[in-house]
Design an enzyme around this catalytic site. Structure first.
Site, PDB file in Angstrom:
ATOM      1  CG  MET A  37      -1.938  -1.177   1.124  1.00  0.00           C
ATOM      2  SD  MET A  37      -3.431  -0.894   2.059  1.00  0.00           S
ATOM      3  CE  MET A  37      -2.781  -0.648   3.687  1.00  0.00           C
ATOM      4  CG  LEU A  40       7.132   1.411  -1.088  1.00  0.00           C
ATOM      5  CD1 LEU A  40       7.804   1.160  -2.447  1.00  0.00           C
ATOM      6  CD2 LEU A  40       6.267   0.220  -0.708  1.00  0.00           C
ATOM      7  CG  HIS A  41       8.677   0.193   5.759  1.00  0.00           C
ATOM      8  ND1 HIS A  41       8.928  -1.165   5.776  1.00  0.00           N
ATOM      9  CD2 HIS A  41       7.356   0.332   6.068  1.00  0.00           C
ATOM     10  CE1 HIS A  41       7.826  -1.813   6.102  1.00  0.00           C
ATOM     11  NE2 HIS A  41       6.839  -0.934   6.267  1.00  0.00           N
ATOM     12  CG  HIS A  44       6.970  -2.062   1.971  1.00  0.00           C
ATOM     13  ND1 HIS A  44       6.909  -0.891   2.671  1.00  0.00           N
ATOM     14  CD2 HIS A  44       5.760  -2.638   2.098  1.00  0.00           C
ATOM     15  CE1 HIS A  44       5.694  -0.762   3.205  1.00  0.00           C
ATOM     16  NE2 HIS A  44       4.986  -1.804   2.874  1.00  0.00           N
ATOM     17  CD  GLU A 155       8.040 -15.170   8.778  1.00  0.00           C
ATOM     18  OE1 GLU A 155       8.668 -14.745   9.774  1.00  0.00           O
ATOM     19  OE2 GLU A 155       8.266 -16.265   8.243  1.00  0.00           O
ATOM     20  CB  SER A 193       3.160   2.436   6.122  1.00  0.00           C
ATOM     21  OG  SER A 193       3.713   1.523   5.196  1.00  0.00           O
ATOM     22  NE  ARG A 194      -2.417   1.542   9.960  1.00  0.00           N
ATOM     23  CZ  ARG A 194      -2.571   0.505   9.135  1.00  0.00           C
ATOM     24  NH1 ARG A 194      -1.628  -0.423   9.061  1.00  0.00           N
ATOM     25  NH2 ARG A 194      -3.649   0.396   8.385  1.00  0.00           N
TER      26      ARG A 194
END
Ligand code: AMP
Length: 285
Positions: A37, A40-41, A44, A155, A193-194
């Site tokens: 979504m 990106l970090h 990802h 995971e 992302s949060r």
């Protein structure tokens, strides 16, 4: 396979996506998909790296799937960093970035929902009504749109990973679902992302979730009774600064059946609130 740096092909329509993948398939190339979504970090990017190693072609999908958000404010505040996302994917060896608009994914009249039973009840399924139906529907669509041979999931979202495996098997979608280890910050916080929405004091408190899960897993492995260990882990998360523990469960890793004693492999999973942000994490026991 080596990573290369070239402009990524950005595709927004399913027709064009199919035209590109048809060419790859005719050339005999295997295809990986990494659904995201965006925002990106490194978590990802680790999925992308594993996809790159496993397949000839890598598709990253970027779609903030509105139907899987159970809270409007979470959708409204979900970070959107499209340009930055494109830039970080360039050197990662991604062949195609699929970024459809909402109408491309959900055209007027759209009326089908993929609903997986069993695995979706309990934990995130209980606290996020509709979330897993929305997730399962978009994942099934992305599998069918891309026709990929392998899909890479984190995971970190353990319950999601089990649901995705189930839906691919149940719907006879010929795709291998591969789970990839959770990538963490140096202090143990699972990348998400949060996390960008955490205030500085909450960011300092956030590693308490993983710390508590790790301590509890150690005690369980040492043979202690699950009930008091789980209670202590809840207390540790709250003492660490979290406002509320939504769930903290010991479950069978694949069936997700609740376990009240440890007689084989298990997974310890939790969701907890830090200010306005909900964090999830899980560890193997
Ligand atoms: P999202 O964009 O958050 O929906 O996540 C897209 C994919 O990245 C999902 O398969 C997630 O499980 C995975 N993912 C998210 N965070 C991490 C992480 N810290 N480590 C590994 N995978 C992750």
């Amino acid at each position: 396979m080596t990573a290369h740096s070239s402009p990524i092909q950005v595709v927004r329509s399913v027709v064009e996506l199919r035209a590109v993948t048809r060419g790859w398939r005719q050339a005999g190339d295997s295809v990986a998909v990494v659904p995201t979504m965006g925002a990106l970090h490194d978590g990802h990017l680790s999925l992308v790296a594993q996809a790159r190693d496993a397949c000839d072609r890598v598709i990253v999908t970027l779609f903030v799937n509105l139907t899987q958000f159970d809270r409007p404010e979470d959708l409204a505040k979900y970070p959107r960093t499209e340009n930055r996302d494109r830039a970080v994917l360039e050197p990662a060896g991604v062949d195609l970035l699929f970024m459809p608009g909402v109408d491309e994914v959900y055209p007027p009249g759209f009326a089908t929902t993929v609903s997986v039973s069993g695995l979706t009840s309990g934990m995130c399924g209980d606290f996020r009504p509709g979330h897993f139906d929305g997730m399962a529907t978009i994942v099934a669509k992305l599998f069918l749109m891309t026709g990929a041979d392998r899909a890479f999931f984190g995971e970190k979202d353990w319950q999601q990973l089990q649901i995705v495996r189930r839906l691919a098997a149940d719907l006879n979608i010929p795709i291998e679902v591969i789970g990839c280890p959770t990538v963490r910050e140096a202090d143990g916080l699972a990348m998400s992302s949060r996390n960008a929405r955490l205030s500085p004091p909450d960011r300092t408190a956030a590693p308490a979730l993983y710390a508590a899960l790790t301590h509890a897993a150690q005690r369980l492995r040492g043979g202690e009774d699950p009930a008091p260990v789980l209670e202590a882990a809840r207390a540790e998360i709250l003492a660490g600064g979290f406002a509320r523990v939504e769930y903290l469960d010991l479950r069978h890793p694949q069936t997700l059946t609740p376990l009240d004693r440890l007689d084989g492999p298990a997974r310890l999973l939790a969701a907890a609130w830090l200010g306005p942000v909900r964090l999830i994490d899980n560890v193997a026991v």
